[in-house]
Enzyme design. Structure first.
Site, PDB file in Angstrom:
ATOM      1  N   HIS A 184      -2.192  -1.954 103.516  1.00 50.00           N
ATOM      2  CA  HIS A 184      -2.181  -1.654 102.083  1.00 50.00           C
ATOM      3  C   HIS A 184      -1.086  -2.409 101.351  1.00 50.00           C
ATOM      4  O   HIS A 184      -1.178  -2.659 100.153  1.00 50.00           O
ATOM      5  CB  HIS A 184      -2.130  -0.145 101.855  1.00 50.00           C
ATOM      6  CG  HIS A 184      -3.466   0.465 102.110  1.00 50.00           C
ATOM      7  ND1 HIS A 184      -3.802   1.015 103.320  1.00 50.00           N
ATOM      8  CD2 HIS A 184      -4.581   0.515 101.338  1.00 50.00           C
ATOM      9  CE1 HIS A 184      -5.066   1.409 103.275  1.00 50.00           C
ATOM     10  NE2 HIS A 184      -5.560   1.120 102.080  1.00 50.00           N
ATOM     11  N   ARG A 291      -7.849   2.953  93.403  1.00 49.88           N
ATOM     12  CA  ARG A 291      -7.155   3.579  94.545  1.00 49.88           C
ATOM     13  C   ARG A 291      -6.223   4.648  93.987  1.00 49.88           C
ATOM     14  O   ARG A 291      -5.057   4.387  93.687  1.00 49.88           O
ATOM     15  CB  ARG A 291      -6.361   2.528  95.324  1.00 49.88           C
ATOM     16  CG  ARG A 291      -7.205   1.613  96.195  1.00 49.88           C
ATOM     17  CD  ARG A 291      -6.327   0.771  97.118  1.00 49.88           C
ATOM     18  NE  ARG A 291      -7.096   0.144  98.177  1.00 49.88           N
ATOM     19  CZ  ARG A 291      -7.610  -1.090  98.105  1.00 49.88           C
ATOM     20  NH1 ARG A 291      -7.438  -1.820  97.024  1.00 49.88           N
ATOM     21  NH2 ARG A 291      -8.278  -1.591  99.127  1.00 49.88           N
ATOM     22  N   ARG A 327     -12.030   6.509  93.276  1.00 49.85           N
ATOM     23  CA  ARG A 327     -12.051   6.987  94.665  1.00 49.85           C
ATOM     24  C   ARG A 327     -11.087   8.150  94.816  1.00 49.85           C
ATOM     25  O   ARG A 327      -9.930   8.065  94.408  1.00 49.85           O
ATOM     26  CB  ARG A 327     -11.649   5.863  95.624  1.00 49.85           C
ATOM     27  CG  ARG A 327     -11.666   6.344  97.069  1.00 49.85           C
ATOM     28  CD  ARG A 327     -11.393   5.247  98.046  1.00 49.85           C
ATOM     29  NE  ARG A 327      -9.994   4.877  98.052  1.00 49.85           N
ATOM     30  CZ  ARG A 327      -9.505   3.891  98.799  1.00 49.85           C
ATOM     31  NH1 ARG A 327     -10.318   3.168  99.540  1.00 49.85           N
ATOM     32  NH2 ARG A 327      -8.235   3.609  98.774  1.00 49.85           N
ATOM     33  N   GLU A 426     -17.355   2.985 105.403  1.00 52.62           N
ATOM     34  CA  GLU A 426     -16.231   2.304 106.050  1.00 52.62           C
ATOM     35  C   GLU A 426     -15.947   2.828 107.453  1.00 52.62           C
ATOM     36  O   GLU A 426     -14.964   2.445 108.074  1.00 52.62           O
ATOM     37  CB  GLU A 426     -14.968   2.379 105.182  1.00 52.62           C
ATOM     38  CG  GLU A 426     -14.549   3.776 104.777  1.00 52.62           C
ATOM     39  CD  GLU A 426     -13.322   3.785 103.865  1.00 52.62           C
ATOM     40  OE1 GLU A 426     -12.642   2.768 103.717  1.00 52.62           O
ATOM     41  OE2 GLU A 426     -13.044   4.870 103.308  1.00 52.62           O
ATOM     42  N   ASN A 449     -12.465  -3.398 104.951  1.00 52.74           N
ATOM     43  CA  ASN A 449     -11.158  -3.366 105.629  1.00 52.74           C
ATOM     44  C   ASN A 449     -11.187  -2.343 106.760  1.00 52.74           C
ATOM     45  O   ASN A 449     -10.817  -2.623 107.892  1.00 52.74           O
ATOM     46  CB  ASN A 449     -10.039  -2.984 104.659  1.00 52.74           C
ATOM     47  CG  ASN A 449     -10.015  -3.863 103.425  1.00 52.74           C
ATOM     48  OD1 ASN A 449     -10.470  -4.996 103.480  1.00 52.74           O
ATOM     49  ND2 ASN A 449      -9.498  -3.345 102.326  1.00 52.74           N
ATOM     50  N   ARG A 460      -5.792  -2.392 111.662  1.00 54.04           N
ATOM     51  CA  ARG A 460      -5.732  -3.388 110.593  1.00 54.04           C
ATOM     52  C   ARG A 460      -4.311  -3.827 110.270  1.00 54.04           C
ATOM     53  O   ARG A 460      -4.097  -4.821 109.585  1.00 54.04           O
ATOM     54  CB  ARG A 460      -6.435  -2.848 109.332  1.00 54.04           C
ATOM     55  CG  ARG A 460      -5.803  -1.617 108.757  1.00 54.04           C
ATOM     56  CD  ARG A 460      -6.719  -0.928 107.749  1.00 54.04           C
ATOM     57  NE  ARG A 460      -6.476  -1.333 106.380  1.00 54.04           N
ATOM     58  CZ  ARG A 460      -7.097  -0.808 105.328  1.00 54.04           C
ATOM     59  NH1 ARG A 460      -8.021   0.127 105.489  1.00 54.04           N
ATOM     60  NH2 ARG A 460      -6.826  -1.208 104.111  1.00 54.04           N
ATOM     61  N   CYS A 497     -16.114  -3.396  98.287  1.00 56.67           N
ATOM     62  CA  CYS A 497     -14.800  -3.321  97.655  1.00 56.67           C
ATOM     63  C   CYS A 497     -13.672  -3.645  98.639  1.00 56.67           C
ATOM     64  O   CYS A 497     -12.507  -3.618  98.290  1.00 56.67           O
ATOM     65  CB  CYS A 497     -14.572  -1.955  96.996  1.00 56.67           C
ATOM     66  SG  CYS A 497     -14.573  -0.598  98.169  1.00 56.67           S
TER      67      CYS A 497
HETATM   68  C1  PEP Z   1     -11.600  -0.629 102.706  1.00 60.03           C
HETATM   69  O1  PEP Z   1     -11.359   0.081 103.681  1.00 60.03           O
HETATM   70  O2  PEP Z   1     -12.211  -1.705 102.769  1.00 60.03           O
HETATM   71  C2  PEP Z   1     -11.139  -0.206 101.369  1.00 60.03           C
HETATM   72  C3  PEP Z   1     -11.503  -0.857 100.293  1.00 60.03           C
HETATM   73  O3  PEP Z   1     -10.301   0.857 101.297  1.00 60.03           O
HETATM   74  P1  PEP Z   1      -8.754   0.795 101.688  1.00 60.03           P
HETATM   75  O4  PEP Z   1      -8.394  -0.651 101.899  1.00 60.03           O
HETATM   76  O5  PEP Z   1      -7.996   1.406 100.561  1.00 60.03           O
HETATM   77  O6  PEP Z   1      -8.687   1.582 102.942  1.00 60.03           O
HETATM   78 MG    MG Z   2     -10.674   2.108 103.421  1.00 58.33          MG
END
Ligand code: PEP
Ligand code: MG
Length: 567
Positions: A184, A291, A327, A426, A449, A460, A497
């Protein structure tokens, strides 16, 4: 020095070294208590300056409530019962400053928590906050002088709230020893347009004696105190990048469509109302991902319904009818919010995160939904649920949302229509059940992501497994393709997204898979629209068929490289 490019670009500025704080729970003897007192006073001065700048910028952004919290923290620095006591511990017990800060803070926190007063109980989190700041600033010896001008932050790792805070200053770049490409911290850097490199082993040590640094997140190099020629080359790059930006101007307010006129949309991912103007200015057609968790950070207790409503309403109104996909709270994982009490977990990304937390903390969830529903009177607000992995979770959340709406209507607040409720796809479970979810959700937004990290079981944020965390891998592409197919079959929109939505080479695939909207970082809006305009939908569909038949990410990259060559 080398590393992994996380946000492309170049920067040249002073170094701002941000060291990790160490918490001392056992007394450590100080040979020179007077020197410790001086360190404490210096730290208090820097802390006060930081809080004052931050409070001003929050106030400018209309966030009075958060600004007041920081003002309360500033007062603690003048409080005999807090800062005065810390100085006393150093003097009387002859201990180092760090220990005194932690000891006094722990005692003060306990005292506040023991009181039968909710407001004062909540102030315990402020004590934690100020303790962290004082500890961090104890090790900054004279860095403030450097950070008064533009700077490049160098750290082992940064939390999302640290990035938000640094962005209020003149932050030109970020260099991290740790970190994966979709942490993040990186996401925020991208949305602020700040070049960033991660996985730069030994950066804090190697750069600790340098004055300036050239961050070359195009070639993947970091040069401490660069030569005159290197600086000249950097200035040439800056000019060229300005030229590229100018060329993209034409795509700012153009209709988003492929060369053969298939309509798509380019939305933006944002975290605060202050970004709405930049979004519109860059030709964003809506917010594909707000977010909201950032609203819960930088504070010591959950925002009230009114405080949230103010923020959501401002964004919805500012978008003038364009969609706002809000979200719900995605706390957990690498987004830690101390006052929510999630605590330490062995596997935070597999733990108590997002909807899992919200469904068990109804008061937090209901407050957010109430604010979102009330804001929907001012615009086109849609609610999106994060980290859904089962149909049961989705149904529970939907029922709660409807219950909040019915109560609002019954209380006569206003006649709020039923909300459009969609979900992030996701988790691999949601991707596998996309056919069922598509019958219950109003829209899908693919969070590449997380979908990537969970598909490959590769954290990640861990640079050591970054090669696995790739959206070019056929497994991920097959998953996205299936989600899109199920959305189309059931007549619902599907967006992307996650960061993969703005990767130029992959855009022809998203077009071919039938994605409706790409939600990207604000600085990328025009580039993404230009790339879409160069795609031919029919050819992209053929390209998808070809790609889904491949076995490795190298093969995928090779085919996509050739495809790009033909543009
Ligand atoms: C994702 O997981 O791709 C996403 C957009 O949400 P975040 O990156 O905030 O987990
Ligand atoms: Mg996510």
């Amino acid at each position: 020095m080398k590393g992994i490019i996380a946000v492309s670009g170049k920067a040249y500025a002073d170094i701002c070294l941000i060291r990790e704080t160490i918490v001392y729970t056992e007394p450590v003897h100080a040979d020179d208590p007077e020197a410790e007192t001086e360190r404490l006073n210096a730290s208090s001065g820097i802390t006060d300056g930081e809080l004052s700048v931050l409070a001003d910028s929050l106030r400018d952004g209309g966030r009075e409530e958060q600004a007041d919290i920081l003002e309360f923290q500033r007062m603690l620095l003048l409080d005999d019962n807090y800062f005065g006591k810390i100085l006393g511990i150093v003097r009387d017990e002859q201990v180092i400053a760090e220990y005194a800060v932690s000891k006094c803070s722990a005692e003060y926190r306990e005292e506040l928590l023991a009181l039968d007063n909710e407001y004062l109980n909540e102030r315990a989190a402020d004590i934690k906050d100020i303790e962290q700041r004082l500890l961090k600033n104890l090790n900054r010896n004279g860095e403030e002088k450097k950070t008064a001008s533009s700077m490049i932050a160098v750290a082992v790792d940064l939390t999302p709230s640290e990035v938000v805070e640094l962005s209020h200053r003149d932050l030109k770049g970020i260099i991290l020893e740790k970190g994966g490409l979709s942490s993040h911290c990186v996401i925020l850097a991208r949305s602020f347009g700040i070049p960033c490199m991660v996985g730069v082993t030994g950066a804090t040590e190697e750069l600790s004696h340098a004055g300036k640094v050239l961050l070359d997140a195009v070639e993947g190099r970091i040069i401490a105190d660069p030569s005159d020629e290197e600086v000249t080359a950097y200035h040439e790059y800056v000019q060229q990048a300005a030229g590229e930006r100018e060329a993209l101007e034409a795509f700012k307010h153009m209709r988003t469509e492929t060369a053969d006129h298939r309509k798509m949309g380019v939305y933006a991912n944002i975290t605060s109302p202050e970004e709405t103007a930049a979004l519109l200015d860059n030709g964003g057609e809506g917010v594909g991902l707000l977010r909201t968790e950032m609203l819960y950070m930088e504070r010591s207790s959950a925002p009230s319904v009114d405080a949230q409503y103010k923020v959501y309403e401002e964004i919805a109104r500012g978008l003038e009818g364009r969609p706002l996909i809000l979200r719900t709270l995605d706390v957990g994982g690498d987004k830690k919010i101390a006052y929510l009490g999630i605590g330490e977990e062995e596997n935070p990304f597999l733990g108590y995160r997002a909807i899992r937390y919200c469904l068990e903390h109804e008061e937090i969830f209901r407050a957010q939904i109430e604010a979102a529903l009330r804001a929907s009177a001012s615009g086109n607000v849609k609610i999106m649920l994060p980290m859904i992995s089962t149909i049961t979770e989705f149904r529970k959340a939907k029922t709660l949302i409807e219950d909040v709406r019915e109560k609002l209507v019954a209380s006569g607040v206003s006649d709020i229509p039923k909300a459009s409720v969609g979900m992030m796809v996701e988790t691999p479970a949601a991707a596998l059940m996309a056919d069922r979810f598509a019958k219950e959700a109003d829209f899908f937004s693919i969070g590449t992501n997380d979908l990537t990290q969970y598909t490959f079981a590769a954290d990640r944020n861990n640079e050591k497994v970054a090669h696995l965390n790739s959206c070019f891998e056929p497994a991920l592409l097959r998953s996205v393709s299936n989600i899109c197919k199920q959305a189309a079959k059931n007549g619902i929109e599907v967006d992307i997204c996650g960061q993969a939505g703005e990767v130029d080479e992959l855009i022809p695939l998203w077009v071919g898979m039938g994605v409706d909207n790409l939600s990207v970082s604000i600085p990328s809006i025009t580039r993404v629209r230009r790339t879409i305009s160069r795609c031919d939908y029919k050819k992209c569909k053929e390209l998808v068929d070809e790609i889904l038949d491949l076995s490795t990410q190298d093969e995928v990259r090779e085919v996509l490289r050739k495809e790009r060559g033909e543009w």
